[in-house]
Every structure is written in C-alpha cells, then in structure tokens.
Design an enzyme around this catalytic site. Structure first.
Site, mmCIF file in Angstrom:
data_model
loop_
_atom_site.group_PDB
_atom_site.id
_atom_site.type_symbol
_atom_site.label_atom_id
_atom_site.label_comp_id
_atom_site.label_asym_id
_atom_site.label_seq_id
_atom_site.Cartn_x
_atom_site.Cartn_y
_atom_site.Cartn_z
ATOM 1 N N SER A 15 107.144 44.809 14.003
ATOM 2 C CA SER A 15 106.523 45.698 14.997
ATOM 3 C C SER A 15 107.547 46.428 15.856
ATOM 4 O O SER A 15 107.283 47.537 16.334
ATOM 5 C CB SER A 15 105.576 44.902 15.905
ATOM 6 O OG SER A 15 106.278 43.900 16.619
ATOM 7 N N ASP A 191 106.378 40.309 27.143
ATOM 8 C CA ASP A 191 106.253 39.037 26.420
ATOM 9 C C ASP A 191 107.597 38.535 25.903
ATOM 10 O O ASP A 191 107.649 37.614 25.110
ATOM 11 C CB ASP A 191 105.271 39.174 25.257
ATOM 12 C CG ASP A 191 105.678 40.263 24.264
ATOM 13 O OD1 ASP A 191 106.719 40.929 24.487
ATOM 14 O OD2 ASP A 191 104.952 40.463 23.266
ATOM 15 N N HIS A 194 108.332 42.394 22.754
ATOM 16 C CA HIS A 194 108.061 43.815 22.518
ATOM 17 C C HIS A 194 108.670 44.646 23.648
ATOM 18 O O HIS A 194 108.148 44.643 24.759
ATOM 19 C CB HIS A 194 106.561 44.053 22.391
ATOM 20 C CG HIS A 194 105.960 43.383 21.198
ATOM 21 N ND1 HIS A 194 105.358 42.144 21.269
ATOM 22 C CD2 HIS A 194 105.896 43.775 19.903
ATOM 23 C CE1 HIS A 194 104.939 41.797 20.060
ATOM 24 N NE2 HIS A 194 105.267 42.767 19.211
#
Length: 219
Positions: A15, A191, A194
């Site tokens: 991601s 977090d 990210h």
C-alpha cells in the site's frame, strides 16, 4: 544519475507504493501513479531531469506481502520489461504477525521472506540494468518496540540481499529515524505504517539520493 535516458523504472510493493494508483497500469498523468512517494519521485525527475524522459510504472498493491509479489511477478514485473525495478516489501509480512496473531496462514516469517525476496532478485537481475531494494519500515523511534525490532530484522535481510546481488540499497528506516529525532511518530503516520505527505517525501528523498539525483543541479 544512475537511471539513463529513456529507461523504464518500475516500482512494486504494498500500500505504501500503491497509494491509489491507476488500474491495471499505474502509469501516466492525473493521479495514475498514486499519491505517495512514487508520484513525488516522478515529479522531481520530470522537473529536474526532463531531458531524460524516464518512464515510470507503479505496480504496488495494497496489502501485499513478498508471497503475493512472487505470485504476480511474471505478469507485473518480467512482462513489463523494465530497465530498473524498485522493490519495497515486508511491512505486511511483519504486521500480520502482530495485528492478526492467530491467523498464522497470513504470516510471512523471516526465512520465507528472505528466500522469496532473494529468489525474485536473482531471477530478475540478468533481465534489467539495475534493482533498487528499499527496506520495510516502522515509524517508531523506540528500537525495543516489538514490531520495530522485528521490522529491523527484515530490513537487515534486505541489506544483505542488496550486498550479495550488487543492488542499490535504500535504508528507509534510517531515513525515518533521522526525522524521528525531532518529530513524534504520529506526525508522520497515524498508525506508524501509512505515511503522511511528509513521510512519503522522506521515502522519495531517500530513494532519489540513492539513484544519484542532484538536488542542486543547474540547467
């Protein structure tokens, strides 16, 4: 500058690389490259080295582990015929061990990670001009934090493989550590995984430094 005129650079990862890139091919304008470090790298390459005409493709997929990369490597890397391949993988390999501790089928432990990553690099090395290996990272300044400790182990594997295969090496954890001397982790990632805009710029800067990007280049 290590990447030459007209060469094709392919980014692959999870991601952090994906960042909402276009499907099926993360290439082109209007957000096709996503909103993360890949886009920042491309923007700076085009702004500072427009004459090189470097072509960039983003093949990151959110949630991927090195196991997933292996499953799609032929289609998403080899078939693309890149000149350069940048790999940043490992965050989910580690994270699933902590956020899904009882779903062991989702865990990619260090031995599998090392063997798979090394295999992909060795398979690809003869087909490209260069490979850039970026470590996974955890945006946590406390080196004794359990997940940070594990992530560092995976990062050391990446460094070892880079040295063995004469690949370029980007120590993303070291880049974050420098900024974490001043900023609290939440300022860079809510977090600790990210990254914010600043976090992605840290990644882009570390990558560009390794490929020989000249920040003060005059044209």
């Amino acid at each position: 500058m290590k990447i030459g005129s007209g060469e094709k650079l392919l980014f692959i990862g999870d991601s952090i690389t994906d960042c909402g890139r276009a499907r099926p091919e993360g290439e082109g304008s209007f957000g096709a490259l996503g909103t993360g470090y890949v886009a920042y790298v491309v923007g700076l390459l085009q702004a500072v080295y427009p004459e090189l005409g470097i072509r960039v493709v983003n093949k990151g997929i959110s949630g991927n582990t090195v196991r997933d990369l292996k499953a799609r490597w032929e289609e998403d890397v080899i078939a693309q015929k890149p000149d350069w391949v940048s790999i940043m993988i490992g965050i989910n390999d580690v994270w699933r061990q902590y956020d899904l501790p009882f779903m062991k089928e989702k865990h990619v432990y260090l031995d599998e990670y090392e063997a798979t990553l090394r295999s992909l690099v060795l398979e690809t090395k003869p087909l490209v001009k260069g490979i850039i290996l970026m470590t996974p990272f955890y945006i946590e300044g406390n080196e004794q934090d359990p997940m940070r400790r594990t992530m560092d182990q995976y990062g050391r594997v990446v460094k070892q493989i880079a040295e063995e295969t004469n690949s370029l090496f980007v120590d993303t954890q070291a880049a974050f550590n420098e900024v974490l001397k001043t900023l609290y982790p939440a300022a860079l990632a809510w977090d600790r995984v990210h990254p914010s805009v600043a976090g992605h710029m840290i990644l882009a800067r570390a990558f560009l430094r390794e490929i020989g990007f000249e920040w003060v280049r005059s044209r």
